[in-house]
Design a protein around this motif. Structure first.
Motif, PDB file in Angstrom:
ATOM      1  N   TYR A  17       0.965  -1.113  -0.027  1.00 60.32           N
ATOM      2  CA  TYR A  17       0.100  -0.013   0.041  1.00 60.32           C
ATOM      3  C   TYR A  17       0.668   1.010  -0.090  1.00 60.32           C
ATOM      4  N   MET A  29       0.598   5.021   1.247  1.00 58.98           N
ATOM      5  CA  MET A  29      -0.197   6.069   1.994  1.00 58.98           C
ATOM      6  C   MET A  29       0.539   7.307   2.262  1.00 58.98           C
ATOM      7  N   ASP A  75      -7.347   1.343  -5.045  1.00 60.01           N
ATOM      8  CA  ASP A  75      -7.625   0.963  -3.729  1.00 60.01           C
ATOM      9  C   ASP A  75      -6.226   0.575  -2.908  1.00 60.01           C
ATOM     10  N   ILE A 106      -3.559   5.352  -0.595  1.00 57.11           N
ATOM     11  CA  ILE A 106      -4.700   5.861   0.311  1.00 57.11           C
ATOM     12  C   ILE A 106      -4.338   7.195   0.862  1.00 57.11           C
ATOM     13  N   ASP A 107      -5.013   8.032   0.657  1.00 58.08           N
ATOM     14  CA  ASP A 107      -4.908   9.524   0.944  1.00 58.08           C
ATOM     15  C   ASP A 107      -5.276   9.790   2.586  1.00 58.08           C
ATOM     16  N   THR A 108      -4.452  10.181   3.217  1.00 56.53           N
ATOM     17  CA  THR A 108      -4.639  10.251   4.524  1.00 56.53           C
ATOM     18  C   THR A 108      -5.045  11.498   5.140  1.00 56.53           C
TER      19      THR A 108
END
Lengths: 355, 328
Positions: free
Chosen positions: A25, A27, A50, A53-55
């Motif tokens: 992933y 992120m 998917d 990941i934008d946090t």
């Protein structure tokens, strides 16, 4: 082979790894559509929406969450927009990531990469220009990668992602937009293992160990010094932990002189560790004291003046001459004002669409 | 009563095991056979009696650092050995009483010595479950002290944002080390803070294992649906921060007031079981004796085990899983 920029090399490495391992992933803040704020990695989100990941704006939060994901066997790569923010997540990195393999009695590895680009180059001042390898090197359990050239970044990033230990991955902000090089094709699956220094230039009179901006400066200094009859051997350690001390010792055994140059603050920088290791192990071969080059123990102001704070080619030349006991040329003496605009132009050519 | 005798006895045993385990540590410490710091959870045992029976094989627990409810997930002999620096115990005995862990097999998550930091790590565990479409919920227990750490609020934000299967348990026992809760924060109920993150927060009186169980059950069910929850267990720590703590920071007036509000859960539950005709006094005594023996046997076994040595913990291969490539 493909000729790519540093950013493209990283993008290719991460893309190829994500393609073959769905546990990976990526992120961080603004890493999705925006592609990340350092080196744009557009293809990641496009291909793996998917798994990119934008946090929230929460370095501690996303690092802590990534640590737990890694405990569970996922392989997160987290991006810090600036490594100056690493202290926000230091306890998660130190206790959650670095200690876990040991604490779990070797049952739970923590396969994660913590990535950022360090140093001057964004003109953003004191909170966005630090070099942080010295902050994390004292802590067991972390590996530290400091690639400078695209071909190294490509093979090393693949290795870092597949490694089961936490890796602090530091790019160099002033060089990661300019360098271009040939990298292997994806199907060749070429990895560069950690702990293997690369001799970027062979020489006989003095050994220079340097990485990131100062590696580029050292190579330029070596060109200038060659014209004066001084032959420099320039070593890129590529990783600081593990550190390829054998290559450095072999070189110092040949030259008898050592200069260590980095952009990080000089006190407690990794240069001090290298100097100590060389002195302890082969101090007898040194014909003169080791000279370190680093940023003075101060901070970086906002704007172009940042180029005047960090060391450059001239500092490396002066260090080499000091260790060799050679006279400085007139233009090598004293403080040299660096043209920040010119340096910036060099570091970010207009043809590069990355920034 | 919605519970079977078997379930009620299980809850009773969890409380007694926590209480008697602490007592055993006290006895052995007085004999000089234990070193290090031990934190007891006297008077708080009902919370784990309500929680532990709900934890299924797919779920993960980060235990609270005082009570020993997690013993019902562990082999007690290996746990005690781990606690006594024995090389055959959990984690080779390097973790002491608090840092024993086994994520892969026991689903026992590590307790971070920086109380409150693992709110986030365990949110990551829940993230891993969610991303891989795996069943199971994560339960992370901390005290009111740990609830003051920013990590809880960052964790709740992530949990809510990504709809993670996690329950945050705050054991509010009225004191963080020596600082009363009223000197830590102005909130009378920490659970109220959860609303700010769109997380369901509830406070429950922690002296009744059945009340705790019902609150936990609702929270766990909610978490399984991807709606994270926070359960605050209101209780009172009727012991020092560590074994040997003179507890002189607690006033007699506050102690009396809090003890009245939060009476000992064990005799209370015993009385209830007897009044309802579920257990006789003899039966209850029998359970306590059984647990006492179980604990004594675990200590006996652990004392015979080989000690952990410094050499067993050193070396790059203990710190790194991959030692390739020079000096680490």
């Amino acid at each position: 082979m493909r000729n790519v920029s540093y950013a493209q090399a990283l993008e290719a490495a991460i893309f190829e790894e994500m393609k073959q391992d769905e546990k990976i992933y990526y992120m961080g803040e603004d890493v999705g559509v925006f592609g990340g704020a350092i080196t744009k990695l557009f293809s990641l989100y496009k291909n793996f929406p998917d798994r990119v990941i934008d946090t929230p704006l929460d370095e501690k939060g996303f690092t802590g969450v990534a640590v737990g994901m890694a405990w569970m066997g996922l392989r997160p790569i987290v991006e810090f927009m600036y490594p100056d923010f690493i202290p926000l997540a230091m306890s998660n990195i130190a206790h959650g990531a670095a200690k876990q393999y040991w604490l779990s009695n070797q049952k739970c590895p923590v396969p994660m990469v913590i990535r950022s680009a360090q140093g001057i180059g964004s003109q953003c001042g004191a909170h966005h220009s630090e070099c942080v390898e010295g902050w994390v090197m004292n802590y067991p359990g972390l590996k530290i990668a400091v690639p400078t050239f695209p071909e190294d970044a490509y093979g090393m990033m693949k290795y870092a992602i597949r490694d089961n230990d936490p890796v602090i991955w530091l790019d160099c902000r002033t060089t990661c937009y300019t360098e271009h090089a040939d990298i292997p094709e994806a199907e060749d699956d070429v990895l560069i293992p950690f702990g293997q220094a690369r001799i970027r230039r062979e020489g006989t009179d003095v050994t220079i160990v340097a990485w990131h901006k100062l590696l580029k400066d050292a190579l330029a200094a070596a060109d200038d010094l060659e014209k004066q009859g001084i032959s420099c051997e320039v070593i890129d350690p590529r990783t600081l932990i593990p550190f390829d001390i054998d290559t450095v010792l072999a070189s110092v055994g040949k030259t008898g002189h050592l200069v260590i140059a980095h952009e990080a603050n000089i006190r407690g920088g990794f240069g001090a560790e290298i100097a100590a290791q060389v002195t302890e192990r082969e101090g007898g071969v040194l014909k003169s004291p080791i000279v370190r080059v680093g940023t003075p123990n101060t901070f970086i102001p906002v704007g172009m003046v940042e180029w005047e704070i960090v060391p450059d080619k001239m500092d490396v030349i002066r260090a080499v001459k000091k260790t060799l006991g050679k006279e400085l040329l007139e233009e090598e003496k004293g403080h040299v004002v660096v043209d920040g605009e010119a340096e910036l132009k060099k570091s970010r050519p207009e043809s590069n669409g990355n920034q | 009563m919605a519970y079977t005798k078997e379930q009620l006895v299980e809850m009773y045993k969890i409380m007694q095991r926590g209480r008697l385990f602490d007592k055993k540590i006290a006895t052995e410490s007085k004999k000089g056979k234990l070193v290090g710091m031990f934190h007891f959870g006297t008077n708080q045992e009902a919370f784990e009696a309500g929680l532990m029976p709900l934890i299924g094989p797919d779920d993960y627990l980060k235990p609270y650092h005082r009570n020993h409810g997690c013993l019902s997930m562990c082999d007690m002999k290996l746990y005690v050995a781990g606690m006594l620096e024995r090389a055959t115990g959990y984690n080779n005995g390097i973790g002491g009483d608090y840092h024993q862990q086994d994520i892969a097999d026991l689903h026992l998550l590590p307790l971070d010595g920086l109380i409150g930091e693992d709110w986030l790590h365990d949110t990551g565990v829940a993230m891993a479950l969610k991303l891989q479409n795996k069943p199971g919920v994560v339960i992370n227990c901390q005290g009111d002290g740990g609830a003051q750490m920013g990590a809880l609020y960052e964790a709740m934000n992530f949990a809510s944002l990504f709809s993670l299967p996690i329950v945050y348990v705050v054991v509010n026992n009225g004191v963080a080390m020596t600082t009363p809760t009223e000197k830590e924060c102005k909130c009378s109920e920490i659970s109220g803070r959860a609303a700010g993150f769109n997380v369901k927060g509830v406070s429950v009186w922690g002296q009744d294992p059945i009340a705790v169980r019902e609150a936990m059950e609702a929270a766990i069910e909610s978490a399984r649906r991807g709606e994270p929850a926070l359960v605050e267990v209101m209780t009172y720590r009727k012991c020092g921060h560590y074994f040997g703590d003179p507890r002189d920071y607690e006033t007699a007036e506050r102690d009396a007031r809090m003890s009245e509000k939060y009476p000992d859960p064990i005799p209370r539950f015993e009385k209830m079981l007897q009044e309802m005709g579920i257990c006789t006094e003899e039966e209850l005594k029998g359970y306590a004796k059984e647990i006492k023996n179980e604990i004594a046997e675990a200590f006996e076994w652990a004392y015979q085990q080989p000690r952990l040595t410094g050499d067993m913990t050193k070396g790059a291969d203990k710190v790194f899983s991959n030692t390739e490539g020079g000096k680490l």
